[in-house]
Design a protein around this motif. Structure first.
Motif, mmCIF file in Angstrom:
data_model
loop_
_atom_site.group_PDB
_atom_site.id
_atom_site.type_symbol
_atom_site.label_atom_id
_atom_site.label_comp_id
_atom_site.label_asym_id
_atom_site.label_seq_id
_atom_site.Cartn_x
_atom_site.Cartn_y
_atom_site.Cartn_z
ATOM 1 N N MET A 1 0.912 -1.227 -0.046
ATOM 2 C CA MET A 1 -0.018 0.198 0.025
ATOM 3 C C MET A 1 0.912 1.445 0.053
ATOM 4 O O MET A 1 2.064 1.164 0.530
ATOM 5 C CB MET A 1 -0.887 0.012 1.380
ATOM 6 N N ALA A 2 0.342 2.277 -0.523
ATOM 7 C CA ALA A 2 1.199 3.679 -0.532
ATOM 8 C C ALA A 2 1.473 4.398 0.494
ATOM 9 O O ALA A 2 0.787 5.137 1.118
ATOM 10 C CB ALA A 2 0.635 4.550 -1.887
ATOM 11 N N GLU A 3 2.581 3.866 1.061
ATOM 12 C CA GLU A 3 2.809 5.012 2.324
ATOM 13 C C GLU A 3 4.223 5.265 1.948
ATOM 14 O O GLU A 3 4.995 4.927 1.199
ATOM 15 C CB GLU A 3 3.319 4.161 3.390
ATOM 16 N N ILE A 4 4.730 6.712 2.663
ATOM 17 C CA ILE A 4 6.244 7.206 2.371
ATOM 18 C C ILE A 4 7.051 6.802 3.486
ATOM 19 O O ILE A 4 6.775 6.764 4.643
ATOM 20 C CB ILE A 4 6.001 8.486 2.206
ATOM 21 N N GLU A 5 7.990 6.149 3.126
ATOM 22 C CA GLU A 5 9.166 5.704 4.000
ATOM 23 C C GLU A 5 10.221 6.705 3.808
ATOM 24 O O GLU A 5 10.292 7.675 2.927
ATOM 25 C CB GLU A 5 9.777 4.459 3.725
ATOM 26 N N THR A 6 11.137 6.571 4.798
ATOM 27 C CA THR A 6 12.340 7.522 4.872
ATOM 28 C C THR A 6 13.343 6.925 4.140
ATOM 29 O O THR A 6 13.779 5.946 4.326
ATOM 30 C CB THR A 6 12.941 7.666 6.351
ATOM 31 N N PRO A 7 14.430 8.122 3.339
ATOM 32 C CA PRO A 7 15.383 7.592 2.478
ATOM 33 C C PRO A 7 16.708 7.294 3.331
ATOM 34 O O PRO A 7 16.970 7.900 4.353
ATOM 35 C CB PRO A 7 15.633 8.681 1.567
ATOM 36 N N ALA A 8 17.524 6.356 2.900
ATOM 37 C CA ALA A 8 18.739 6.233 3.398
ATOM 38 C C ALA A 8 19.607 6.888 2.843
ATOM 39 O O ALA A 8 19.747 7.583 1.858
ATOM 40 C CB ALA A 8 19.441 4.694 3.537
ATOM 41 N N GLY A 399 -9.065 -1.803 1.320
ATOM 42 C CA GLY A 399 -8.636 -1.314 2.446
ATOM 43 C C GLY A 399 -7.368 -1.880 2.712
ATOM 44 O O GLY A 399 -6.767 -1.590 3.847
ATOM 45 N N SER A 400 -6.841 -3.231 2.228
ATOM 46 C CA SER A 400 -5.786 -3.870 2.834
ATOM 47 C C SER A 400 -4.982 -4.241 1.752
ATOM 48 O O SER A 400 -5.500 -4.601 0.649
ATOM 49 C CB SER A 400 -6.446 -4.789 3.911
ATOM 50 N N ALA A 401 -3.600 -4.568 1.955
ATOM 51 C CA ALA A 401 -2.755 -5.013 1.088
ATOM 52 C C ALA A 401 -3.216 -6.421 0.646
ATOM 53 O O ALA A 401 -3.029 -7.077 -0.501
ATOM 54 C CB ALA A 401 -1.251 -5.125 1.515
ATOM 55 N N GLU A 402 -3.572 -7.222 1.779
ATOM 56 C CA GLU A 402 -4.147 -8.510 1.669
ATOM 57 C C GLU A 402 -5.251 -8.691 0.560
ATOM 58 O O GLU A 402 -5.145 -9.493 -0.239
ATOM 59 C CB GLU A 402 -4.532 -9.069 3.010
#
Ligand SMILES: Cc1cc2nc3c(=O)[nH]c(=O)nc-3n(C[C@H](O)[C@H](O)[C@H](O)COP(=O)(O)OP(=O)(O)OC[C@H]3O[C@@H](n4cnc5c(N)ncnc54)[C@H](O)[C@@H]3O)c2cc1C
Length: 473
Positions: A1-8, A399-402
């Motif tokens: 699902m489309a969330e934003i994570e933090t870059p390394a 509503g869910s990745a599943e």
């Protein structure tokens, strides 16, 4: 699902070396720009890249690849970010290589009918430029205002007019590619016929940036059609649509689009796009047809005559023939609401499958019934470039990745069962790679992996797209 994570981060030594190639303006770490480059239109998890690199020349692209290979720094190639398979969405710790500044139309050969362009040219700009010189670039799709010709070639894009002009593969005559080891492979062929050994351009068209970065292209143009006619047909069944496309191909050689929309899609288009119904009564299936030619009145009369006979024969239930370009735009508007639907039905599963025409009707019925019974709260919309056996299904919001995964499993299994393709034009990217085995054999996948290892031994370029990586960096 489309969330934003933090870059390394990226090592300082590499960052400095990149700056020495691209200048300070070409190595961007501004968080707003990183966030804007964190994904395409798919549901792949958004992830800002560690840096955005903005080369201005093909040689700079090649130099960046050489540097990254030496430092074993992974790269994701980004065009217009309109892809629907997650191929341009960064994975953790990847830097994004954007083609946005390679945006020059270098030459339009008005005698031979070719355009020499850099990969970052936006499709719509190219269309307008060649039309101003009485030529025509026939690739056309809803994302035309943002997608780039390099991205179109990397995904072997198809779109609305494949029935007449073919996919991007048929429209690329020459190509230049920066290889993952830093070599610049210039194959800017401008002649139509060229039998001089293996035609290497095909390795890169449709490879979704896994084997090299496309930097320039020679594109084949067609004479600009000076007449275009469109009509929307209401049909009693899908079977009627298959007969109609077959008969139209025979009777109207100028047929340039045959887009089918099932009633569920049409209802959603009217609702989401705020469009008035074209017909007094709803029908199970609609076909939007277009012809292109040189004589406006004659071509429209021919189309009207053909559809009038189909109406009398009962193979078409009702029809609206556009009497002006404004009318034609209004008819295309139903099909073009797809952009808004993709936005409104998020999180969605967007399918782009190839299904043999003989199996299409039963495929749609079976899949629709299964989706409706297992996911009654969601919308499942069926439409596509059916003249080419290319069916799109949009299912959402989930509503869910599943839930998304279950829908994908269901549709791709059904595609495998009818001997179809899990992607007709959008590509595999990351969102479909676990399903690729449904339509490509083990031997084919092994050969793809060998090619990847040969051209990208350090495994730095778009690694993990199309198939799982074999080398780890
Ligand atoms: C509203 C809408 C309608 C659409 N309709 C259609 C349609 O009808 N037909 C169709 O085929 N597609 C369609 N698409 C999908 C999409 O527009 C195409 O896949 C398009 O070709 C992607 O181009 P892009 O420049 O946006 O590529 P991106 O999304 O940036 O990238 C796509 C893939 O290509 C790679 N890539 C990009 N540029 C390069 C390059 N220069 N060299 C090497 N690799 C590169 C990326 O790494 C990624 O794997 C649609 C999308 C939207 C949003």
């Amino acid at each position: 699902m489309a969330e934003i994570e933090t870059p390394a981060g990226v090592a300082n030594e590499l960052r400095d070396a990149l700056r020495s190639v691209l200048g300070d303006a070409g190595v961007v770490s501004d968080p707003a720009l990183l966030a804007a480059r964190s994904g395409d239109w798919s549901e792949a998890t958004k992830m800002p890249p560690a840096l955005v690199l903005l080369p201005r020349t093909p040689q700079q692209v090649a130099d960046v690849l050489a540097l990254c290979a030496r430092h074993r720094q992974r790269i994701v190639v980004q065009g217009g970010l309109t892809g629907l398979a997650g191929g341009a969405t960064p994975a953790p710790a990847e830097v994004a290589l954007s083609l946005a500044r390679l945006d020059r139309i270098e030459d339009i050969d008005a005698v031979g009918g070719t355009a020499t362009v850099q990969a970052g040219v936006v499709l719509e700009e190219l269309q307008a430029r060649v039309e101003s010189q009485d030529w025509y670039f026939p690739l056309d799709l809803g994302a035309r205002g943002s997608c780039q010709v390099g991205g179109n070639a990397a995904t072997n894009a198809g779109g609305n007019r494949v029935i007449r002009y073919g996919t991007m593969r048929e429209l690329v005559q020459g190509i230049e590619v920066a290889l993952p080891d830093g070599r610049l492979l210039t194959m800017m062929n401008r002649v139509t016929k060229n039998t001089t050994g293996v035609d290497l351009k095909h390795l890169f068209i449709g490879a979704e940036g896994t084997l090299g970065v496309i930097t320039r292209l020679v594109l084949k143009l067609s004479p600009r059609p000076t007449a275009s006619s469109a009509a929307l047909c209401a049909l009693p069944s899908f079977e009627a649509a298959t007969r109609l496309v077959r008969d139209m191909r025979r009777a109207l050689p100028g047929l340039s689009a045959f887009e089918v929309m099932w009633s569920d899609f049409m209802e959603a288009a009217q609702e989401i796009g705020g469009l008035r119904p074209a017909f007094a009564e709803a029908s199970p299936v609609y076909a939007l047809v277009e012809t292109q030619g040189a004589r406006q009145e004659e071509d429209r009369d021919q189309l009207e005559r053909f559809l009038g006979e189909a109406l009398e024969a009962g193979s078409v239930s009702d029809v609206v023939v556009a009497q002006s370009q404004g009318d034609a735009h209004r008819l295309w508007a139903y099909r073009e609401t797809i952009g808004e639907m993709l936005g409104q039905l998020k999180p969605h599963a967007a399918f782009d499958v190839g299904v043999p025409m003989a199996a299409m009707d039963s495929f749609v019925r079976t899949v629709r019934d299964a989706l409706q019974s297992r996911f009654p709260a969601q919308r499942h919309l069926f439409f596509g470039h059916i003249g080419d056996g290319n069916l799109h299904v949009l299912s959402g919001p989930h509503g869910s990745a599943e839930s998304l995964h279950r829908v994908e499993q269901l549709v791709y299994e059904a595609v495998g069962a009818v001997g179809g393709s899990i992607s007709a034009e959008h590509g595999i990217g990351v969102v479909k790679k676990e399903f690729l085995h449904f339509t490509r054999s083990d031997a084919e996948l092994e050969l793809m992996r060998s090619l990847k290892a040969l051209l990208d031994p350090a495994g730095i370029l778009n690694t993990g797209r199309v198939f799982a990586p074999t080398t780890s960096v």
